[in-house]
Design an enzyme around this catalytic site. Structure first.
Site, PDB file in Angstrom:
ATOM      1  CG  ASN A  32      -6.708  -6.624  -0.241  1.00  0.00           C
ATOM      2  OD1 ASN A  32      -7.702  -6.184   0.484  1.00  0.00           O
ATOM      3  ND2 ASN A  32      -5.482  -6.419  -0.096  1.00  0.00           N
TER       4      ASN A  32
ATOM      5  CE  LYS B 287     -11.310   1.231  -1.931  1.00  0.00           C
ATOM      6  NZ  LYS B 287     -10.812  -0.090  -2.150  1.00  0.00           N
TER       7      LYS B 287
ATOM      8  CE1 TYR C  15      -9.422   4.060  -0.116  1.00  0.00           C
ATOM      9  CE2 TYR C  15     -11.668   4.617   0.796  1.00  0.00           C
ATOM     10  CZ  TYR C  15     -10.428   3.528   0.637  1.00  0.00           C
ATOM     11  OH  TYR C  15     -10.541   2.282   1.265  1.00  0.00           O
TER      12      TYR C  15
ATOM     13  CG  ASP D  60       2.494  -0.561 -10.061  1.00  0.00           C
ATOM     14  OD1 ASP D  60       1.080  -0.639  -9.874  1.00  0.00           O
ATOM     15  OD2 ASP D  60       3.070   0.463 -10.095  1.00  0.00           O
ATOM     16  CB  VAL D  61      -2.599  -3.922  -9.200  1.00  0.00           C
ATOM     17  CG1 VAL D  61      -2.373  -5.181  -8.256  1.00  0.00           C
ATOM     18  CG2 VAL D  61      -2.977  -2.670  -8.270  1.00  0.00           C
TER      19      VAL D  61
HETATM   20  P1  NAD Z   1      -2.878  -2.068   3.469  1.00  0.00           P
HETATM   21  O1  NAD Z   1      -2.394  -0.665   3.446  1.00  0.00           O
HETATM   22  O2  NAD Z   1      -2.429  -2.957   4.554  1.00  0.00           O
HETATM   23  O3  NAD Z   1      -3.115  -2.947   2.282  1.00  0.00           O
HETATM   24  C1  NAD Z   1      -2.916  -2.351   1.172  1.00  0.00           C
HETATM   25  C2  NAD Z   1      -2.303  -3.344   0.132  1.00  0.00           C
HETATM   26  O4  NAD Z   1      -2.089  -2.722  -1.229  1.00  0.00           O
HETATM   27  C3  NAD Z   1      -0.955  -3.376   0.709  1.00  0.00           C
HETATM   28  O5  NAD Z   1      -0.377  -4.454   0.822  1.00  0.00           O
HETATM   29  C4  NAD Z   1      -0.218  -2.307  -0.312  1.00  0.00           C
HETATM   30  O6  NAD Z   1       1.294  -3.123  -0.719  1.00  0.00           O
HETATM   31  C5  NAD Z   1      -0.833  -2.950  -1.657  1.00  0.00           C
HETATM   32  N1  NAD Z   1      -0.786  -1.760  -2.818  1.00  0.00           N
HETATM   33  C6  NAD Z   1      -0.694  -0.583  -2.792  1.00  0.00           C
HETATM   34  N2  NAD Z   1      -0.295  -0.304  -4.030  1.00  0.00           N
HETATM   35  C7  NAD Z   1      -0.126  -1.355  -4.651  1.00  0.00           C
HETATM   36  C8  NAD Z   1       0.060  -1.497  -6.207  1.00  0.00           C
HETATM   37  N3  NAD Z   1       0.247  -0.634  -7.075  1.00  0.00           N
HETATM   38  N4  NAD Z   1       0.227  -2.540  -6.492  1.00  0.00           N
HETATM   39  C9  NAD Z   1       0.101  -3.692  -5.819  1.00  0.00           C
HETATM   40  N5  NAD Z   1      -0.396  -3.589  -4.530  1.00  0.00           N
HETATM   41  C10 NAD Z   1      -0.563  -2.535  -3.827  1.00  0.00           C
HETATM   42  O7  NAD Z   1      -4.424  -1.722   4.133  1.00  0.00           O
HETATM   43  P2  NAD Z   1      -5.717  -2.444   4.041  1.00  0.00           P
HETATM   44  O8  NAD Z   1      -6.747  -1.954   5.138  1.00  0.00           O
HETATM   45  O9  NAD Z   1      -5.338  -3.818   4.456  1.00  0.00           O
HETATM   46  O10 NAD Z   1      -6.192  -2.213   2.410  1.00  0.00           O
HETATM   47  C11 NAD Z   1      -6.459  -3.297   1.849  1.00  0.00           C
HETATM   48  C12 NAD Z   1      -7.969  -2.973   0.954  1.00  0.00           C
HETATM   49  O11 NAD Z   1      -8.867  -2.721   1.872  1.00  0.00           O
HETATM   50  C13 NAD Z   1      -7.582  -1.461   0.152  1.00  0.00           C
HETATM   51  O12 NAD Z   1      -8.444  -1.823  -1.024  1.00  0.00           O
HETATM   52  C14 NAD Z   1      -8.502  -0.747   1.106  1.00  0.00           C
HETATM   53  O13 NAD Z   1      -9.030   0.395   0.277  1.00  0.00           O
HETATM   54  C15 NAD Z   1      -9.635  -1.268   1.473  1.00  0.00           C
HETATM   55  N6  NAD Z   1     -10.170  -1.057   2.772  1.00  0.00           N
HETATM   56  C16 NAD Z   1      -9.681  -0.865   4.007  1.00  0.00           C
HETATM   57  C17 NAD Z   1     -10.549  -0.691   4.971  1.00  0.00           C
HETATM   58  C18 NAD Z   1      -9.970  -0.406   6.471  1.00  0.00           C
HETATM   59  O14 NAD Z   1     -10.568   0.109   7.326  1.00  0.00           O
HETATM   60  N7  NAD Z   1      -8.732  -0.855   6.657  1.00  0.00           N
HETATM   61  C19 NAD Z   1     -11.763  -0.133   5.007  1.00  0.00           C
HETATM   62  C20 NAD Z   1     -12.211  -0.051   3.466  1.00  0.00           C
HETATM   63  C21 NAD Z   1     -11.748  -0.566   2.653  1.00  0.00           C
END
Ligand code: NAD
Length: 271
Positions: free
Chosen positions: A96, A173, A169, A69-70
């Site tokens: 990420n 960011k 959120y 858990d990060v």
């Molecule tokens: P996702 O939900 O598939 O990925 C998020 C990941 O973070 C998951 O694998 C989850 O298990 C992990 N996570 C959550 N809580 C955690 C914790 N406490 N410890 C370790 N890992 C944890 O969604 P995604 O879209 O792939 O998101 C990845 C990143 O990209 C995030 O930071 C998100 O904010 C960012 N992001 C996504 C988008 C989009 O449009 N999908 C846009 C902008 C930013």
């Protein structure tokens, strides 16, 4: 790749947090394809990280799943120790992991606020700190990379676009942006590069509601001048570039990968 040219990240060791789904999973595959050894962090449900590691190893690469858990300091320290034990070093961190707990501002609980700040901002702080300590402690390998270490933070267009109903959120960011830039300034003299990727709308589980139905997708596309939703590969290619010597003079930058979402498309026919 021309004959005799080694892959951009050959021999380098990488850790991708939240690497078992969505953007993180895409980055894991792209780093491995570029020759890196990859530690795939997950927080719960080990199956996807294990399957990805097996796939990479079957293709001749090196990868292993690592739980943490990060937002938990001790868990982050233990994760970095495991990566060092397994790979002997760390060259690349992709911080990420992230999540959303959306609510109208007046309904937002302190728990919603804290969870998002803890994972999205404090989690990146803990991982970046552990990575920088590792970069500084280990032997330099100029044969692998010009920089002593590279960090890619995962931010969002919401580091600059305000987002009603998602105040926690957007605050997290916005925090990542100035953490990344301040850290980049602090460690550049040690030849550690720190950058962010700021994705727009990428098709992943985090925003399923925004693309799952035709109506939702049509409404989403009005925000994207380039006319398509992003795919995880779009972000993964940017991550490989930021981790490689191809971007050796780039530090402290937010690279927007957003199909123009930050270009104020609402003003397009309004001049
Ligand atoms: P996702 O939900 O598939 O990925 C998020 C990941 O973070 C998951 O694998 C989850 O298990 C992990 N996570 C959550 N809580 C955690 C914790 N406490 N410890 C370790 N890992 C944890 O969604 P995604 O879209 O792939 O998101 C990845 C990143 O990209 C995030 O930071 C998100 O904010 C960012 N992001 C996504 C988008 C989009 O449009 N999908 C846009 C902008 C930013």
């Amino acid at each position: 790749m021309p004959n005799g040219t080694k892959p951009a990240l050959a021999g380098q060791a990488a850790l991708v947090t939240g690497g078992s789904s969505g953007i993180g999973a895409g980055i894991v595959d792209a780093l491995a394809a570029a020759g890196a050894m990859v530690a795939i962090n997950y927080v719960s449900r080990s199956e996807d990280a294990e399957a990805a590691a097996q796939r990479i190893e079957a293709a001749g690469g090196r990868a292993f799943p690592v739980q943490a858990d990060v937002s938990d300091e001790a868990a982050v320290e233990a994760m970095f120790a495991k990566v060092a034990e397994r790979f002997g070093r760390l060259d690349i961190l992709v911080a990420n992991s992230g999540l959303q707990r959306d609510a109208a501002f007046t309904d937002m609980t302190l728990a919603d606020w804290r969870k998002v700040i803890d994972v999205n901002l404090t989690g990146q702080f803990l991982c970046c700190r552990a990575a920088v300590r590792r970069f500084l402690a280990q032997e330099e390998r100029p044969d692998l990379s010009r920089a002593r270490g590279k960090i890619v933070c995962m931010s969002s267009v919401h580091e600059v676009i305000p987002w009603a109903g998602h105040v926690n959120y957007a605050a997290s960011k916005g925090g990542v942006m100035l953490m990344m830039k301040s850290l980049a300034q602090e460690v550049a003299p040690r030849r550690i590069r720190v950058n962010s990727i700021s994705p727009g709308a990428i098709r992943t589980p985090i925003n399923r509601a925004a693309w799952e139905t035709k109506e939702a997708l049509r409404s989403l596309l009005t925000l994207i001048p380039y006319g398509r939703i992003g795919e995880t590969e779009d972000v993964a290619k940017a991550a490989v570039w930021l981790a490689s010597d191809e971007s050796d003079y780039v530090t402290g930058t937010s690279l927007f990968v957003d199909g123009g979402m930050t270009l104020y498309p609402g003003f397009e026919d309004n001049g």
